[in-house]
Scaffold this motif. Structure first.
Motif, PDB file in Angstrom:
ATOM      1  N   ASP A 111     146.919  98.856 111.632  1.00 44.08           N
ATOM      2  CA  ASP A 111     146.308  99.990 112.317  1.00 44.08           C
ATOM      3  C   ASP A 111     147.262 101.025 112.898  1.00 44.08           C
ATOM      4  N   ASN A 112     148.476 101.088 112.391  1.00 42.32           N
ATOM      5  CA  ASN A 112     149.296 102.254 112.717  1.00 42.32           C
ATOM      6  C   ASN A 112     150.091 102.655 111.475  1.00 42.32           C
ATOM      7  N   SER A 113     150.719 103.836 111.532  1.00 47.30           N
ATOM      8  CA  SER A 113     151.367 104.396 110.341  1.00 47.30           C
ATOM      9  C   SER A 113     152.377 103.434 109.719  1.00 47.30           C
ATOM     10  N   ASN A 114     153.211 102.822 110.559  1.00 51.45           N
ATOM     11  CA  ASN A 114     154.280 101.990 110.010  1.00 51.45           C
ATOM     12  C   ASN A 114     153.761 100.718 109.366  1.00 51.45           C
ATOM     13  N   GLN A 115     152.719 100.129 109.940  1.00 52.51           N
ATOM     14  CA  GLN A 115     152.133  98.942 109.330  1.00 52.51           C
ATOM     15  C   GLN A 115     151.513  99.290 107.979  1.00 52.51           C
ATOM     16  N   VAL A 116     150.826 100.434 107.927  1.00 51.93           N
ATOM     17  CA  VAL A 116     150.232 100.866 106.659  1.00 51.93           C
ATOM     18  C   VAL A 116     151.336 101.093 105.638  1.00 51.93           C
ATOM     19  N   LYS A 117     152.444 101.630 106.095  1.00 52.71           N
ATOM     20  CA  LYS A 117     153.574 101.872 105.200  1.00 52.71           C
ATOM     21  C   LYS A 117     154.082 100.566 104.622  1.00 52.71           C
ATOM     22  N   PHE A 118     154.307  99.569 105.467  1.00 53.30           N
ATOM     23  CA  PHE A 118     154.823  98.290 104.991  1.00 53.30           C
ATOM     24  C   PHE A 118     153.863  97.634 104.012  1.00 53.30           C
ATOM     25  N   PHE A 119     152.577  97.840 104.239  1.00 49.05           N
ATOM     26  CA  PHE A 119     151.617  97.138 103.395  1.00 49.05           C
ATOM     27  C   PHE A 119     151.360  97.840 102.081  1.00 49.05           C
ATOM     28  N   THR A 120     151.327  99.183 102.104  1.00 50.03           N
ATOM     29  CA  THR A 120     150.950  99.913 100.888  1.00 50.03           C
ATOM     30  C   THR A 120     152.143 100.499 100.137  1.00 50.03           C
ATOM     31  N   ARG A 121     153.280 100.541 100.754  1.00 49.74           N
ATOM     32  CA  ARG A 121     154.483 101.205 100.224  1.00 49.74           C
ATOM     33  C   ARG A 121     154.422 102.726 100.372  1.00 49.74           C
ATOM     34  N   CYS A 122     153.433 103.219 101.059  1.00 53.96           N
ATOM     35  CA  CYS A 122     153.352 104.647 101.365  1.00 53.96           C
ATOM     36  C   CYS A 122     154.609 105.041 102.123  1.00 53.96           C
ATOM     37  N   GLY A 123     155.300 106.057 101.669  1.00 52.44           N
ATOM     38  CA  GLY A 123     156.457 106.509 102.434  1.00 52.44           C
ATOM     39  C   GLY A 123     157.742 105.774 102.115  1.00 52.44           C
ATOM     40  N   MET A 124     157.706 104.893 101.103  1.00 47.45           N
ATOM     41  CA  MET A 124     158.915 104.140 100.768  1.00 47.45           C
ATOM     42  C   MET A 124     159.594 104.676  99.505  1.00 47.45           C
ATOM     43  N   GLY A 125     159.066 105.754  98.958  1.00 48.01           N
ATOM     44  CA  GLY A 125     159.643 106.297  97.738  1.00 48.01           C
ATOM     45  C   GLY A 125     160.771 107.257  98.021  1.00 48.01           C
ATOM     46  N   PRO A 126     161.196 107.997  96.996  1.00 48.35           N
ATOM     47  CA  PRO A 126     162.338 108.897  97.133  1.00 48.35           C
ATOM     48  C   PRO A 126     162.204 109.913  98.265  1.00 48.35           C
ATOM     49  N   ARG A 176     142.867 103.627 103.685  1.00 49.43           N
ATOM     50  CA  ARG A 176     141.722 103.259 104.532  1.00 49.43           C
ATOM     51  C   ARG A 176     141.446 101.763 104.449  1.00 49.43           C
ATOM     52  N   GLU A 177     141.638 101.203 103.246  1.00 44.66           N
ATOM     53  CA  GLU A 177     141.431  99.760 103.079  1.00 44.66           C
ATOM     54  C   GLU A 177     142.447  98.976 103.904  1.00 44.66           C
ATOM     55  N   ALA A 178     143.683  99.457 103.919  1.00 50.42           N
ATOM     56  CA  ALA A 178     144.712  98.775 104.700  1.00 50.42           C
ATOM     57  C   ALA A 178     144.338  98.747 106.172  1.00 50.42           C
ATOM     58  N   VAL A 179     143.800  99.857 106.661  1.00 54.71           N
ATOM     59  CA  VAL A 179     143.375  99.899 108.073  1.00 54.71           C
ATOM     60  C   VAL A 179     142.280  98.890 108.306  1.00 54.71           C
ATOM     61  N   GLN A 180     141.340  98.812 107.365  1.00 52.49           N
ATOM     62  CA  GLN A 180     140.251  97.853 107.510  1.00 52.49           C
ATOM     63  C   GLN A 180     140.771  96.421 107.538  1.00 52.49           C
ATOM     64  N   VAL A 238     144.850 107.271 108.998  1.00 50.71           N
ATOM     65  CA  VAL A 238     144.806 106.021 109.765  1.00 50.71           C
ATOM     66  C   VAL A 238     144.084 106.251 111.089  1.00 50.71           C
ATOM     67  N   ALA A 239     144.365 107.397 111.719  1.00 50.61           N
ATOM     68  CA  ALA A 239     143.686 107.714 112.980  1.00 50.61           C
ATOM     69  C   ALA A 239     142.192 107.839 112.753  1.00 50.61           C
ATOM     70  N   ASP A 240     141.826 108.533 111.669  1.00 49.03           N
ATOM     71  CA  ASP A 240     140.416 108.739 111.365  1.00 49.03           C
ATOM     72  C   ASP A 240     139.719 107.400 111.113  1.00 49.03           C
ATOM     73  N   GLU A 241     140.376 106.548 110.320  1.00 48.58           N
ATOM     74  CA  GLU A 241     139.746 105.270 109.942  1.00 48.58           C
ATOM     75  C   GLU A 241     139.665 104.307 111.115  1.00 48.58           C
ATOM     76  N   SER A 242     140.656 104.379 112.009  1.00 54.18           N
ATOM     77  CA  SER A 242     140.659 103.418 113.115  1.00 54.18           C
ATOM     78  C   SER A 242     140.040 103.983 114.384  1.00 54.18           C
ATOM     79  N   GLY A 243     139.703 105.264 114.353  1.00 48.54           N
ATOM     80  CA  GLY A 243     139.095 105.876 115.534  1.00 48.54           C
ATOM     81  C   GLY A 243     140.073 106.130 116.664  1.00 48.54           C
ATOM     82  N   GLU A 244     141.346 106.158 116.354  1.00 42.27           N
ATOM     83  CA  GLU A 244     142.354 106.381 117.404  1.00 42.27           C
ATOM     84  C   GLU A 244     142.873 107.815 117.317  1.00 42.27           C
ATOM     85  N   ALA A 245     143.712 108.200 118.293  1.00 43.05           N
ATOM     86  CA  ALA A 245     144.302 109.539 118.294  1.00 43.05           C
ATOM     87  C   ALA A 245     145.511 109.567 117.353  1.00 43.05           C
TER      88      ALA A 245
END
Lengths: 464, 368, 102
Positions: A398-413, A390-394, A427-434
């Motif tokens: 503001d999309n899944s891939n950007q959050v991934k690059f910034f937090t490393r979410c989804g980069m593990g095994p 949620r902090e990354a979105v703030q 991300v959708a919830d935090e940014s108010g998007e679909a």
């Protein structure tokens, strides 16, 4: 194994087995690649080797797999068990690993039938030892006769939970409670779809039958449960939840959860197939026509890997993909294909009758899909929390891939298999998007473990 | 809307230029067709490399290295940059001669950042290296950063100084109307006094709109990343005569590059890995470090980069129009240059000349 | 947490689990062995050294990573036990890499 086949089927579940039996009947060169050591996929896992005693406890739907596997064994398709696929592209080149060796083969037609996986739904404490997915319990039971020895709590939403409770009951396992998190409001929203569901009444009567047996056995079944938490020092000790407005706890060292299943799309994504967000099934799935053709010529999808419709529908989808392959290979005319496929088209449509109702009834609520508990770990591999996402979105990601690059979410095994959906929802919830606009993590090969040494050997092969 | 400067491209170069202009009081809007760092900037291997650059780039890279060492004061973020050094390893006498010639060339230009090391020091620095290597060329101050974090740091600092990011916005046409630039985009009209082309692999589209097309070739470079490993190597590794490039990142995973090409469909912005190429790269890694053979590759991807025929960028004013400038064509080695590019471009734009000579990078070298 | 139900005529083989010799059913997964032997956890994470155990049992969560025959990061749920197999709980990213020692 040959370097080239007219048809390669990836996956040994009902869709793959049915496709192989159908297509190979016309004498084409056909190979089925299966990462498991024997046919059956997940739904019919270990169907050939399971001892009769154990099989009886698993229920009649499971036993259906025996016939499917037998028909497959009798057909002319080549079977390659313990064979993993790590890459697929639009040139229809398939990277495989077999006996610890990597190689590449090609095909004229490919059917991806790699099935589904549990919908991963993060909740507080879900990463602790002692918390597992319900499917894991079934796999342990089917493949090794391993069952809980000190009782188990089942929690979640979906028909599989009921089935597992029933299977455990028959295996003498203590089911301490079944906690159903299906929102009670779903009952109302699903009602309009009920009339059509009656057309598939065998599903409904089966489910009701299980419930009656479980109730008779005295297993506590609680509905409208919320705020599920797994608590304990380093492993699970207590399952906490809210029910009827009260906070409740159950001591347990094992909690199995189930929140529906979703297609396993990592191979179809890596191959470059187009995917879309399915609002009703709450998942990403490959776009395909009624035969299973994707946007990539030569690549088809069939079974739960294409969209969740259950085991029986997967068989029909497999047969349709089989007929379509033969048509694409020039062995059937369009009329012949349509005639041969007519029954499966009808039965596959019939299987859809129950789905809108099931999907509406078992819709997972947003409170679970986009948890607001900021300490909950979302990416199990990299231990990224909901709060960090949620902090990354703030901060403007503001999309899944950007959050991934910034937090490393989804980069593990696991490359996002366990967190991709949750990230999209949060991300959708935090940014108010679909959710549909958040994008899924860009799936890339290798989608199955490939080592530097195994890859390097491909080079030597070529230069020999 | 009207502003002082419109910058086409929200990657590192566009953001760096915007930041430096904003620091000197200019109002900038960045027109970005996707999202910042979506292409080259975000998929970079993150190398902070002065080692083995084209001599024309040496003054720039050395200045940029100084800026990187103090990047926190520029960006309020250290971008997780590390400086364990970068090496080119020599496998035999011929390699060593090649590296010695290079070291001599750099010294002759008055620079000392590239040093020859002998076999003893090589194995002290990289004890995990397989046997048989005879020495190397090292830049001790080189290292690596995190590309997407750097993009984010540039963006946030720029935004804090008033730079506006107009994302999801594609430029359809460019027109000069008197003294003003008029851009027609997918999100409406934008105008400014100054225009800067930082459009990366799409920079030729923009320069063509300015009547000065360039021979830019978009290519996809392939990279692989492994699972996390126990720490076993410090410097970034390269080789004198084989295509080798890998680094062990802060979290322990290896990023393996080496100028390998992936297949590219530029129209669709789709890349596809050529596994036989990757196999060669894997072979090179494993021959230098045999203990890596069981290490799992978790992901391979292709990133679109913009290549110029001479492999050095275009950094200059436009030949055809006043108040238009170019900064593109970094040919897969722009990451380290990003801080200094913003600086020299802002000097060029505001002062009419940059503190570091940019003659070799002029766009006119393609249109004589 | 888990136990193995008795079954007729099962073939057994020998493995070594965290240094301890065991007889286990042939053809089952390393994860099934680890769970029915009540190891408690099969790895600790690289990020926070938290304890983890198998989660999905179908090869899509990569939480069941163990050191098998000296190789780290092997999915225990997707690996069948073999005669003489050495299985160890994985600590973080696994054992240190070999390096040339001067």
């Amino acid at each position: 194994m040959n370097n080239h086949y007219q048809l390669v089927i990836i996956g040994g579940g009902p869709a793959g087995l049915a496709a192989a039996a159908t297509a190979s009947a016309q004498g084409i060169s056909c190979a089925l690649l299966d990462e498991q050591p024997e046919p059956g996929g997940q739904i019919y896992r270990s169907i050939e080797s399971v001892p009769d005693q154990r099989a009886q406890k698993l229920g009649s739907e499971y036993l259906r797999g025996k016939k499917l596997a037998a028909a497959f064994r009798e057909c002319d398709a080549e079977y390659y068990p313990e064979t993993r696929v790590w890459s697929l592209n639009k040139e229809l080149e398939i990277g495989i690993i077999r006996n610890d060796e990597a190689s590449m083969i090609t095909a004229d037609q490919i059917i991806i039938a790699n099935g589904a996986m549990e919908r991963p739904v993060p909740f507080p404490g879900w990463t602790k030892p002692g918390v597992m997915q319900a499917g894991a319990g079934q796999i342990l039971f089917k493949t090794a006769g391993v069952v809980p020895d000190n009782g188990v709590v089942l929690a979640g939403s979906g028909p599989l939970l009921l089935l597992l409770a029933w299977q455990y009951l028959h295996a003498g396992v203590e089911v301490k409670a079944l906690l159903d998190v299906t929102p009670l409001s779903n009952h109302l929203s699903a009602m309009p779809k009920f009339p059509r569901a009656i057309l598939a009444h065998h599903y409904l009567t089966k489910g009701i039958g299980y419930q009656i047996e479980l109730k008779r056995a005295g297993i506590p079944m609680l509905f409208g449960v919320s705020d599920l938490r797994a608590e304990g020092d380093e492993q699970l000790q207590t399952v906490c939840f809210k029910h009827s407005g009260k906070q409740k706890t159950i001591e347990s060292e094992l909690l199995l959860t189930h929140f529906g299943v979703i297609p396993h799309t990592w191979l179809s994504q890596a191959a470059g197939c187009k995917h879309k967000w399915d609002n009703s099934q709450q998942c990403w799935r490959p776009e395909h026509d009624e035969w299973g053709n994707t946007n990539i010529p030569g690549i088809m999808v069939a079974g739960d890997g294409a969209g969740i419709n259950g085991g029986r529908s997967a068989e029909h989808a497999g047969r349709l993909a089989g007929f379509e392959s033969l048509f694409a290979l020039g062995l059937l005319t369009q009329e012949e294909r349509d005639k041969l496929a007519a029954k499966d088209i009808k039965w596959k449509r019939d299987e859809r009758h129950i789905r809108p109702f099931l999907e509406a009834y078992f819709q997972i609520p947003k409170s679970l899909l986009a948890t607001t508990d900021n300490d909950t770990v979302i990416c199990r591999c990299e231990e990224v929390t909901a709060g960090q996402i949620r902090e990354a979105v703030q901060h403007g990601h503001d999309n899944s891939n950007q959050v991934k690059f910034f937090t490393r979410c989804g980069m593990g095994p696991c490359q996002g298999r366990q967190c991709s959906n949750a990230v999209a929802h949060i991300v959708a919830d935090e940014s108010g998007e679909a959710v549909a606009d958040m994008g899924h993590f860009r799936g890339r090969p290798p989608v199955s473990p490939l080592t530097l040494g195994q890859l390097a050997a491909l080079d030597k092969e070529e230069s020999v | 809307m009207t502003t002082d400067v419109l910058i086409i491209g929200g990657g590192l170069m566009g953001s760096s230029t915007a930041l430096q202009l904003a620091m000197r009081g200019y109002q900038c809007t960045i027109i970005e067709k996707a999202s910042p760092g979506r292409h080259s900037s975000g998929v970079s291997a993150g190398g902070l490399r002065q080692l083995n650059r084209d001599p024309a780039e040496i003054p720039l890279t050395v200045e940029s290295a100084k800026m990187w060492r103090d990047i926190e004061s520029l960006l309020d973020s250290d971008c997780d940059a590390r400086f364990p050094g970068q090496l080119r390893v020599a496998e035999n006498k011929a390699d060593m001669e090649k590296l010695e010639q290079r070291a001599a060339l750099v010294r002759s230009l008055g620079y000392h950042h590239e040093e020859i090391i002998d076999k003893k020091e090589l194995y002290q620095l990289v004890p995990a290296l397989g046997p048989g290597c005879v020495g190397g060329l090292i830049c001790r101050e080189d290292g690596y950063g995190r590309p997407y974090h750097t993009v984010t740091a540039f963006r946030r600092k720029a935004e804090s100084l008033g730079v506006k990011y107009q994302t999801g916005t594609e430029v359809y046409s460019i027109r000069k109307d008197g003294d003003d630039w008029q851009l027609r985009t997918s999100q409406g009209m934008f105008s400014s006094s100054i225009l800067v082309n930082c459009a990366g692999a799409w920079a030729n589209q923009v320069s063509t709109m300015l009547d000065e097309p360039v021979p830019l070739t978009p290519k996809a470079l392939a990279l692989m990343v492994t699972e996390r490993l126990p720490h076993f190597v410090d410097p970034v590794m390269g080789a004198a005569s084989r295509k080798l490039s890998f680094k062990q990142m802060q979290n322990g995973s290896l990023i393996i590059g080496g100028a390998l090409i992936a297949k590219l469909d530029f129209e669709k912005e789709k890349t596809e890995i050529d596994w036989l190429q990757m196999a060669k790269s894997a072979n090179t890694v494993v021959s230098f470090f045999p203990q890596l053979k069981d290490v799992r590759i978790v992901r391979a991807w292709g990133g679109i980069e913009s290549f110029m025929p001479d492999n050095i960028p275009v950094l200059s004013a436009s030949q055809t129009y006043s108040n238009a400038y170019h900064a593109f064509g970094f040919s897969a080695h722009g990451f380290q240059l990003s801080p200094v590019v913003g600086k020299v471009m802002s000097e060029l734009i505001i002062d009419g000349k940059s503190s570091i000579p940019l003659d070799s990078f002029h766009i006119s070298r393609f249109n004589k | 947490m888990f136990k193995q139900l008795p079954a007729n005529q099962t073939e057994t083989i020998n493995i070594i689990l965290n240094g301890q010799s065991l007889q286990v059913t042939k053809g089952i997964s390393v994860a099934a062995v680890a769970l029915s032997q009540n190891l408690g956890f099969t790895r600790t994470t690289p990020v926070s050294a938290s304890k983890r155990a198998p989660f999905c049992m179908m090869g899509v969560c990569y939480d069941c990573l163990m050191v098998i025959n000296g190789r780290a990061n092997q999915r225990a749920c997707s690996t069948m036990v073999q005669e003489g197999m050495r299985i160890e709980t994985q600590q973080g990213v696994g054992p240190a890499m070999e390096g040339r020692k001067e």
